[in-house]
Design an enzyme around this catalytic site. Structure first.
Site, short mmCIF file in Angstrom:
data_model
loop_
_atom_site.label_atom_id
_atom_site.label_comp_id
_atom_site.label_asym_id
_atom_site.label_seq_id
_atom_site.Cartn_x
_atom_site.Cartn_y
_atom_site.Cartn_z
CG LEU A 13 -13.80 -10.86 -3.50
CD1 LEU A 13 -13.09 -9.64 -3.68
CD2 LEU A 13 -13.67 -11.77 -4.74
CD GLU A 14 -15.44 -17.77 0.81
OE1 GLU A 14 -14.79 -19.08 0.54
OE2 GLU A 14 -16.62 -17.91 0.89
#
Length: 575
Positions: free
Chosen positions: A400-401
């Protein structure tokens, strides 16, 4: 991990000055005080569906901003939730029949963000009242008289731009009967949302879904056939075969009839030995590669094309669903030259038979999965577990960026671990900035689940210069960058077996930060053996270092598999 470049800017709307509005409302209230007539014992509530027990029947909300919810409610089982967005203030209206030359009291209970209650078309003085928001139910009330020729008025609620959603319940237009206030009968409810699979045994699967306003019961279907009913929002389907995938859907019912069925989900019963899928062991030193479920210019691959040097194959990516936190997976057969679902599933089993771990990756550069409360944490765990049961994945990768909440991601992964068992593989691919300090959300998550975490493969690219564990600044693309940043994790609480080096497979697979395979191998030697270091040399060695990761197996193939051919044997030869 990158699909393509892109960025967005968001504009902010300035909150209006409300002091003048309050003064006008106060003036309106003074006018109301002098009204002739008052509510008598024979007065009725002329509003229809005043408690939203029949959904939004009789009400119209701008821009689809309104919905009915089962919590919080002031009375009955439903209330209105309306959410302002952009230029829309979430205005919900109803046309109410009234008598001419009559006095009425308008009231409603509200909660949440800014909430307005008002009436227009009175033929005299239109009035409104408001509150800046509250955490408990608050009653708004005002009064109006109708003109000599007025037979209907428009009652409305709305919120305010940029503010939180508001809730409204038990609206009342109390006064002489205008002839239109009779409550409508029940309407067929909408389809349930949020259907998810929970714990599974060899003979049963637990299901849950969101409540539907106006529903009095629910019907569960297995493979299109009615299998059970429920008065609540959960059910356990029994009498199933072990290690078998089933399709489930659910409908809502009441006196008016049955809704259309929800979107179907797939869930698999447990294997006879109790495991969620094939049990394989991650080797002491492992190579992780991301496999692309899309075509972005890299070599299009089947899973069977991934070289044997890869020990963990992360299928990229799971897709977000309308239910917060929940994910699903959709094979891009068209983009992968006709790769079928049956071939994909068979290739997973073949890789596992060869001792490889195939996991599902969540997130990526454009991933929008948000796990930031208890409900979304449970939705995440249940949906990932359903994919593990359906496809036989060995675990999950967190990539999850766009932000991560350590509290709720920890809850989600622990729930998933309790469902899947000790063989679950959990990997992470944070960006460099995410692992600069143990106070970061990613780092905290990794430490929170240290007892069940497999490996953190930090992305040593697309980041520019960063601080190493010695407080010095190092530029990406060097041995020092890889070793000095890995040192932060190694000395910050992670076990060496939980640290891997993530790098691009080719110059085309990342915007910046590519290093030759020889540099990766030198960094591995520096950390595990104390040889091959640059200007930075760690104070001690970490022989148990897990290994290396690359984005992606497809970009590696585009470059002739040069990365895996060089790094793979080196990782497997570490002490």
């Amino acid at each position: 991990m990158e699909r393509s470049a892109g960025s967005r800017r968001r504009s902010r709307r300035t909150r209006p000055v409300l002091g003048g509005a309050m003064a006008l409302l106060a003036a309106g209230a003074l006018t109301v005080t002098g009204l002739t007539g008052s509510a008598q014992a024979a007065d009725v509530n002329n509003a229809r569906n005043a408690g939203f027990e029949s959904g939004l029947a009789g009400w119209t909300c701008s821009g689809g901003s309104g919905a009915t919810v089962s919590s919080p409610v002031h009375g009955g089982t439903s209330a209105l939730k309306a959410t302002p967005a952009g230029q829309d203030n979430a205005r919900c209206t109803q046309t109410v029949a009234v008598k001419p030359n009559s006095a009425y009291t308008l009231s409603s209970w509200v909660q949440g963000g800014y909430a307005y209650l008002g009436v227009s078309g009175t033929g005299t003085t239109d009035v409104s009242t408001w509150t800046p928001g509250s955490t408990a139910w608050t009653r708004l009330s005002t009064g109006f008289t109708t003109g000599a020729n007025t037979t209907s008025v428009t009652v409305y609620t709305h919120g305010w731009y940029g503010q939180a959603a508001y809730y409204a319940d038990d609206v009342a237009v109390t006064g002489p009967d205008g002839g239109g206030g009779e409550e409508p009968g029940p309407v067929v409810p909408g389809a349930p949302a949020g259907l998810a699979a929970g714990a599974a045994t060899t003979t049963s699967v637990a299901l849950s879904w969101n409540a539907v306003s106006g529903a009095t019961g629910y019907t569960v279907y297995r493979d299109g056939v009615k299998t059970t009913t429920s008065a609540g929002t959960s059910a356990t389907v029994t009498g199933l075969a072990a290690d078998t995938a089933y399709q489930f859907s659910v409908s809502a019912t009441n006196a008016a009839g049955e809704s259309v069925r929800s979107a179907a989900i797939s869930a698999r019963t447990a294997k006879p030995n109790g495991g969620p899928g094939p049990v394989t062991t991650v080797p002491k030193h492992a190579v992780t590669g991301y496999w692309q479920n899309f075509d972005n210019g890299a070599t299009v691959q089947k899973l069977s094309d991934v070289p044997a040097n890869y020990d963990i194959i992360a299928v990229s990516f799971a897709d977000a669903t309308p239910t917060p936190g929940a994910v699903t997976f959709n094979l891009d057969s068209a983009g992968l030259n006709g790769y079928t679902d049956a071939q994909f599933r068979a290739d997973i089993k073949a890789k596992q038979a060869a001792g490889k771990n195939v996991i599902i990756s969540v997130g990526g550069e454009k991933g929008t999965v948000a796990v930031n409360n208890d409900a979304s944490a449970t939705a995440f765990a249940n949906s990932v577990y359903a994919l593990i049961q359906d496809y036989g994945f060995n675990g999950v990768d967190i990539d999850l960026e766009n932000g991560l909440n350590a509290t709720y991601m920890t809850k989600a992964l622990r729930q998933l671990s309790s469902q899947a068992g000790p063989s679950l593989v959990i990997t992470m691919a944070p960006q460099t900035i995410d692992m600069q300090s143990t106070s970061g959300e990613y780092f905290k998550t990794a430490l929170n689940i240290k007892d069940i975490l497999t490996v953190v493969n930090m992305q040593y690219y697309n980041s520019g210069s960063m601080l190493g564990c010695d407080g010095k600044v190092y530029s990406q693309g060097s041995v020092d960058f890889l070793t000095a940043l890995a040192c932060i994790q190694l000395e910050g609480g992670l076990d060496a077996s939980q640290v891997g080096i993530g790098v691009p497979a080719s110059t085309r697979s990342a915007g910046s930060g590519y290093v030759a395979p020889s540099v990766v191998n030198a960094a591995l030697d520096c950390l595990t053996r104390g040889t091959g270091c640059g200007s930075f040399k760690p104070a001690r060695t970490y022989p148990a270092l897990r290994g290396a990761m690359t984005w992606s197996t497809n970009w590696d193939a585009t470059a002739g598999n040069a990365w895996s051919n060089a790094v793979g044997p080196h990782v497997h030869g570490l002490p």
